[in-house]
Design an enzyme around this catalytic site. Structure first.
Site, PDB file in Angstrom:
ATOM      1  N   PHE A  97      -1.121  86.971  85.482  1.00  0.00           N
ATOM      2  CA  PHE A  97       0.405  86.467  85.920  1.00  0.00           C
ATOM      3  C   PHE A  97       2.010  87.419  85.634  1.00  0.00           C
ATOM      4  CE2 PHE A  97      -3.251  83.904  83.840  1.00  0.00           C
ATOM      5  CZ  PHE A  97      -2.868  82.491  84.309  1.00  0.00           C
ATOM      6  N   THR A 102       2.568  81.041  94.445  1.00  0.00           N
ATOM      7  CA  THR A 102       3.275  80.631  94.673  1.00  0.00           C
ATOM      8  C   THR A 102       4.096  79.157  95.382  1.00  0.00           C
ATOM      9  OG1 THR A 102       6.089  80.283  93.985  1.00  0.00           O
ATOM     10  CG2 THR A 102       5.450  82.184  94.933  1.00  0.00           C
ATOM     11  N   TYR A 123      10.765  87.633  96.826  1.00  0.00           N
ATOM     12  CA  TYR A 123       9.839  86.921  95.473  1.00  0.00           C
ATOM     13  C   TYR A 123       8.559  86.809  96.049  1.00  0.00           C
ATOM     14  CZ  TYR A 123       7.199  83.576  92.050  1.00  0.00           C
ATOM     15  OH  TYR A 123       6.609  82.144  91.470  1.00  0.00           O
ATOM     16  N   PHE A 132       3.301  74.759  92.268  1.00  0.00           N
ATOM     17  CA  PHE A 132       4.479  73.854  93.130  1.00  0.00           C
ATOM     18  C   PHE A 132       5.460  74.570  91.849  1.00  0.00           C
ATOM     19  CE2 PHE A 132       2.352  73.652  97.217  1.00  0.00           C
ATOM     20  CZ  PHE A 132       3.577  73.301  97.532  1.00  0.00           C
TER      21      PHE A 132
END
Length: 325
Positions: A71, A115, A139, A167
């Site tokens: 993460f 993502t 990003y 999401f």
């Protein structure tokens, strides 16, 4: 069976909740986090904590680990446009070093926090994993680059890997909730208005081709998200890089979120209509069919009022105590 996992970025919002779920499932957890965006208080009791960057993983990984949940990434879209080098260095460079450390230690299972920003402007709704990827920010591009790196690692070196493309993650769990600096996500921003920390909430565009004219987004409870990570660990197969969208498959408009906050909190939430933001798609909703089929995952907390209520409880606690998690 109890296993041992390294959670990079485990002091952050999603990482801390996943670490809690791993511990509750009986696993041994080590959290590696440099606390640049996470909070020490977010590391769950029972987890070993190492303060350090993801680039330090080689110092801590050894063959006793069964896998890594990754993460540790910077995630502010606006900042990535202003400082792309920061995102390439950490999100891509850091992951490259992590993959090398895993290869060296013989740790062959990875679940990666990806993502929906990898898709950019959607070509269809709901968005499927087979849709084109065309990120509109450094990003999103950095996360897509990592997905490509992981695919190569799986094919060449037998890594068992799952990328989970989130999401809109929201809600709170086990004392850990969403708090960014600066805050850019809708639900915590609207809750700041309810708390009196912000005068009003801006609605960027009310003329979209949606039922009430405002943008529609797919919100997923952070605890549902965490459960998907544990299922992903079980589903990971050597030599395969599985990519799954995670969302409710259901959308809520900006005005629906604002109205839900009013009902849950009992506070007025003044809103101000502003111009559309460039690049804001009218609708972003996930197809989670792959996650359902391959992971056996279905969200059980899809009710917007419940998501907001959990986030509200966390926001009030932080406002009252000054604590962070």
């Amino acid at each position: 069976m109890s296993k041992k996992y390294l959670v990079t970025g485990g002091a952050g919002y999603v990482g801390s909740v996943v670490a809690q779920h791993l511990l509750q499932a009986g696993h041994t957890v080590t959290v590696l986090d440099d606390l640049s965006t996470g909070f020490r208080e977010g590391v769950p009791g029972g987890a070993r904590f190492i303060e350090g960057r993801v680039q330090d993983a080689a110092r801590h990984l050894d063959p006793s680990y069964d896998g890594v949940l990754h993460f540790a990434a910077f995630s502010q879209v606006g900042e990535s446009v202003a400082k792309p080098e920061k995102y390439w260095a950490n999100n891509v460079g850091g992951t490259l070093e992590l993959l090398a450390a895993m290869r060296s230690a013989g740790v062959r299972t990875l679940v990666f926090s990806s993502t929906a920003a990898t898709y950019g402007e959607p070509v269809s709704t709901p968005i499927a994993e087979t849709d084109p990827t065309a990120p509109t920010s450094p990003y999103g591009a950095s996360k897509l680059a990592v997905d490509h790196m992981i695919s190569g690692e799986a094919a060449a070196h037998g890594l068992a890997a799952v990328s989970l493309r989130y999401f809109n993650v929201a809600g709170a769990y086990g004392g850990c909730g969403e708090r960014h600096d600066p805050e850019s996500h809708l639900i915590p921003l609207v809750l700041q208005v309810a708390l009196g920390k912000r005068e009003s909430i801006s609605v960027y565009g009310d003329d979209y081709p949606t039922p009430d004219g405002t943008c529609v987004r797919d919100y997923i409870h952070v605890a549902d998200l965490a459960e998907a990570h544990l299922l992903a660990l079980d589903a990971a197969a050597p030599g395969e890089h599985l990519i799954c969208n995670l969302g409710n498959g259901n959308g809520f408009s900006v005005r629906e979120v604002i109205e839900t906050v009013r009902k849950v909190t009992g506070h007025p939430v003044p809103e101000v209509t502003a111009a559309r933001r460039p690049g804001d798609p009218a609708v972003l909703v996930a197809s989670a069919a792959v996650a359902q089929q391959r992971l056996g995952w279905r969200p059980s907390r899809a009710d917007l009022a419940g998501i907001v209520s959990d986030a509200w409880d966390f926001a009030r606690r932080v406002a009252h105590t000054g604590d962070d998690a």
